[in-house]
Scaffold this active site. Structure first.
Site, PDB file in Angstrom:
ATOM      1  N   GLU A 297      -4.098   4.318   7.812  1.00  0.00           N
ATOM      2  CA  GLU A 297      -4.894   3.169   7.384  1.00  0.00           C
ATOM      3  C   GLU A 297      -4.656   1.997   8.332  1.00  0.00           C
ATOM      4  O   GLU A 297      -3.515   1.599   8.566  1.00  0.00           O
ATOM      5  CB  GLU A 297      -4.519   2.765   5.955  1.00  0.00           C
ATOM      6  CG  GLU A 297      -5.287   1.546   5.459  1.00  0.00           C
ATOM      7  CD  GLU A 297      -4.735   0.961   4.165  1.00  0.00           C
ATOM      8  OE1 GLU A 297      -5.138  -0.169   3.816  1.00  0.00           O
ATOM      9  OE2 GLU A 297      -3.892   1.614   3.517  1.00  0.00           O
TER      10      GLU A 297
ATOM     11  N   HIS B 211      15.577  -1.524  -8.287  1.00  0.00           N
ATOM     12  CA  HIS B 211      14.151  -1.658  -8.609  1.00  0.00           C
ATOM     13  C   HIS B 211      13.583  -0.300  -9.037  1.00  0.00           C
ATOM     14  O   HIS B 211      13.054   0.448  -8.206  1.00  0.00           O
ATOM     15  CB  HIS B 211      13.381  -2.182  -7.396  1.00  0.00           C
ATOM     16  CG  HIS B 211      13.649  -3.615  -7.073  1.00  0.00           C
ATOM     17  ND1 HIS B 211      12.857  -4.646  -7.540  1.00  0.00           N
ATOM     18  CD2 HIS B 211      14.629  -4.198  -6.348  1.00  0.00           C
ATOM     19  CE1 HIS B 211      13.331  -5.797  -7.095  1.00  0.00           C
ATOM     20  NE2 HIS B 211      14.418  -5.551  -6.376  1.00  0.00           N
TER      21      HIS B 211
ATOM     22  N   ILE C  69      -9.877 -10.027  15.476  1.00  0.00           N
ATOM     23  CA  ILE C  69      -9.213  -9.977  16.782  1.00  0.00           C
ATOM     24  C   ILE C  69      -7.883  -9.231  16.679  1.00  0.00           C
ATOM     25  O   ILE C  69      -7.514  -8.440  17.545  1.00  0.00           O
ATOM     26  CB  ILE C  69      -8.988 -11.406  17.318  1.00  0.00           C
ATOM     27  CG1 ILE C  69     -10.331 -12.065  17.645  1.00  0.00           C
ATOM     28  CG2 ILE C  69      -8.088 -11.397  18.554  1.00  0.00           C
ATOM     29  CD1 ILE C  69     -10.228 -13.528  18.025  1.00  0.00           C
TER      30      ILE C  69
ATOM     31  N   ASP D 218       0.821  -1.212   0.000  1.00  0.00           N
ATOM     32  CA  ASP D 218       0.000   0.000   0.000  1.00  0.00           C
ATOM     33  C   ASP D 218       0.854   1.262   0.000  1.00  0.00           C
ATOM     34  O   ASP D 218       0.421   2.304  -0.502  1.00  0.00           O
ATOM     35  CB  ASP D 218      -0.941   0.017   1.205  1.00  0.00           C
ATOM     36  CG  ASP D 218      -2.258  -0.703   0.924  1.00  0.00           C
ATOM     37  OD1 ASP D 218      -2.734  -0.632  -0.224  1.00  0.00           O
ATOM     38  OD2 ASP D 218      -2.802  -1.345   1.836  1.00  0.00           O
TER      39      ASP D 218
ATOM     40  N   GLU E  53      10.910   0.372 -10.497  1.00  0.00           N
ATOM     41  CA  GLU E  53       9.446   0.450 -10.376  1.00  0.00           C
ATOM     42  C   GLU E  53       8.999   1.195  -9.124  1.00  0.00           C
ATOM     43  O   GLU E  53       7.895   1.756  -9.082  1.00  0.00           O
ATOM     44  CB  GLU E  53       8.829  -0.956 -10.398  1.00  0.00           C
ATOM     45  CG  GLU E  53       9.107  -1.832  -9.182  1.00  0.00           C
ATOM     46  CD  GLU E  53      10.357  -2.687  -9.301  1.00  0.00           C
ATOM     47  OE1 GLU E  53      10.437  -3.728  -8.626  1.00  0.00           O
ATOM     48  OE2 GLU E  53      11.256  -2.308 -10.076  1.00  0.00           O
TER      49      GLU E  53
ATOM     50  N   CYS F 157      16.767  -6.537 -11.034  1.00  0.00           N
ATOM     51  CA  CYS F 157      17.304  -7.319  -9.918  1.00  0.00           C
ATOM     52  C   CYS F 157      17.710  -8.716 -10.406  1.00  0.00           C
ATOM     53  O   CYS F 157      18.699  -8.855 -11.111  1.00  0.00           O
ATOM     54  CB  CYS F 157      16.296  -7.366  -8.779  1.00  0.00           C
ATOM     55  SG  CYS F 157      17.021  -7.864  -7.191  1.00  0.00           S
TER      56      CYS F 157
END
Length: 545
Positions: free
Chosen positions: A140, A515, A148, A72, A517, A379
């Site tokens: 969030e 990386h 639980i 996220d 991205e 990678c």
């Protein structure tokens, strides 16, 4: 500066899109000139997602400061300009670890350690620390109300209203409003029960985001407002859309940002969403399409490659091309061969761990090299490209990585045993080191080679990209590989580690150890992905001719 907190929870079912909703709201608030950040609190016991299976949890998103975090946080960085750090994500496991460490040191002076107040206090401290210096912090809470595992987090955010003042806290709850075809209407009862569950914990939601496959009618929203004790204007309909980048506009059109700014007594200009409108224009007005094959080992769960998939789409936006992504299991390439790779305009091999499927990736790299198909290796994708070139061009029979074959004759990729981190401290790793938290990870400087393709794409001599790996190119065998025609296009700041390789005799063959991205966004794109998608379009045109 007074910091305001928006706590985002979810009810009824999981996967409602809390992260996207929070990021979209943050984008609107940022567009109003507010300094915004977002945090993710995960209720699982793992200390971080670093050692979790990608097929269970999705990708591990790496921040600039080297934190291995929830995917996220990738959404957050793609929607707002604020860069995430290790402060923006923590888990139950990390909180308990810290509290237990303090208990062992005697910090609690013999007190009985309990969930309340010790765990909840630790959670609140982390939230306040992460929000320092910001006008608004969206927090969030992972999981679903009623779980639980989430209870300590929910109790902590309930207490936050007491600690910082109700006027500086807002609770936003996402729920499912399902449509029943047999009845021909949406049903509000699940939302009512979800809010009832939240109320039993002591939290009265201020805003309800109603997720549905269609717009929730005004009369149903009025009903929800009445039964859930929420103002009608704070009951927001959020229907399914074909592009997540439409969501900021959807939320703004219903006045959510105005409601929140008034709630916090914030005076700020109207949001200018012109950049997002431009993204949507580029997305809906492509000039063509390309098909890119992603050869991976976790393809059964696309979220394992979430940032790569999004970055390819961003590359498409910058070239006005729709990118069709074909996810291909590298083990299928091993068994079925080149037939799996035909009809592709480009090939991408992303990161991964372990030997399973590696030879399929090697075959794909060879196919791209020999057929002049654009290739981007990330990678592990760089390491297999190096292995393939060493074996089939440089004359190093059965060249491999010590990760897969420790005693191979030509270990062209080997374990990094020592390097310096961003603060100049020496890091040591061996085969006996723990798997968790022991990689070369986070933002690292890279010097680009003059005259290289990547130098041309980036347009600058030095870049910073994010890493997450243990193995590197073996410099002891590099001269023989370079003599065969491979070019080192980028090196680490100390000039010791190979970061990027190219094939000068190939139309577009680039592989990087980092990386890229993780730093691609829909508004700005990324040089490598923009160049890669353009190369795919050029290859397609050559094939047509």
């Amino acid at each position: 500066m007074t910091t305001n907190y928006i706590f985002v929870t979810g009810g009824v079912v999981s996967s409602l899109g809390k992260g996207i909703a929070a990021a979209s709201l943050a984008a609107i608030l940022e567009a109003r000139g507010l300094n915004v950040t977002i945090m993710k609190l995960d209720p699982y016991i793992n200390v971080d997602p670093g050692t979790m299976s990608p097929t269970q949890h999705g990708e591990v998103f790496v921040t600039e400061d080297g934190a291995e975090t929830d995917l996220d946080l990738g959404h957050y960085e793609r929607f707002i300009r604020t860069k995430m750090t290790r402060r923006n994500n923590f888990t139950t496991g990390r909180i308990y670890s810290e509290v237990l460490r303090k208990e062992r040191r005697g910090d609690y002076l013999g007190a009985t350690i309990q969930v309340i107040p010790h765990i909840t206090n630790a959670i609140k401290e982390r939230i306040i620390e992460g929000g320092e210096g910001h006008d608004v912090v969206l927090v969030e809470i992972g999981g679903t109300v009623g779980d639980i595992e989430s209870l300590p987090f929910l109790e902590a955010i309930r207490q936050m209203a007491v600690d910082v003042g109700r006027e500086h806290t807002l609770y936003m709850h996402l729920t499912l409003v399902p449509y029943l075809a047999a009845a021909g209407e949406v049903k509000t009862k699940p939302t009512q029960h979800s809010v009832k569950e939240l109320l039993s914990i002591g939290i009265q939601p201020d805003v309800l985001i109603c997720r549905s496959d269609r717009a929730v009618p005004a009369n149903e929203r009025a009903k929800i407002a009445l039964f859930c004790n929420v103002p009608e204007k704070a009951v927001i309909s959020l229907k399914d859309v074909d592009s997540i980048y439409k969501i900021p506009g959807l939320l703004k059109s219903q006045g959510l940002d105005d409601y929140i700014c008034k709630r916090f007594s914030l005076t700020c200009p109207e949001a200018n969403l012109a950049e997002w409108e431009q993204v949507l224009y580029e997305e809906s007005n492509p000039g063509g399409e390309v098909t890119i094959g992603m050869i991976g080992k976790y393809v059964e769960l696309p979220d394992a490659y979430k940032s790569v998939i999004e970055a390819l789409k961003h590359g498409g936006l910058k070239n006005r091309l729709t990118v069709n992504i074909k996810l291909i299991d590298s083990q299928d390439v091993e068994t079925r061969g080149e037939e799996m790779l035909k009809e592709l305009d480009a090939i991408l091999i992303p990161g991964g761990f372990g030997y399973r499927g590696v030879e399929g990736k090697v075959l794909a790299a060879r196919y791209a090299r020999e057929h002049n198909i654009p290739y981007l290796g990330i990678c592990l994708g760089m390491q297999v490209a190096l292995m393939e070139f060493a074996r089939n061009v440089a004359g190093m029979e059965n060249a491999n990585s010590t990760e897969f074959v420790p005693d191979c004759k030509y270990p062209v990729v080997a374990l990094i045993t020592e390097w310096r981190d961003e603060d100049g401290n020496v890091e040591i790793r061996t085969e006996e080191s723990d798997l968790g938290g022991t990689m070369r990870v986070g933002g690292q400087q890279c010097h680009l080679t003059e005259g290289s393709l990547v130098r041309q794409m980036y347009g600058e001599p030095t870049i910073v990209e994010r890493h997450r790996h243990r193995y590197e190119v073996n410099n002891m065998l590099l001269k023989q590989i370079e003599a065969a025609g491979l070019r080192v296009a980028g090196r680490s700041a100390d000039n010791k580690l190979v970061e990027i390789i190219e094939l000068p005799d190939h139309p577009w063959f680039v592989a990087c150890q980092f990386h890229p991205e993780f730093t691609s966004t829909p508004r700005d794109g990324h040089p490598l992905f923009a160049g890669f998608v353009k190369a795919a379009g050029d290859y397609q045109k050559r094939q047509v001719k």
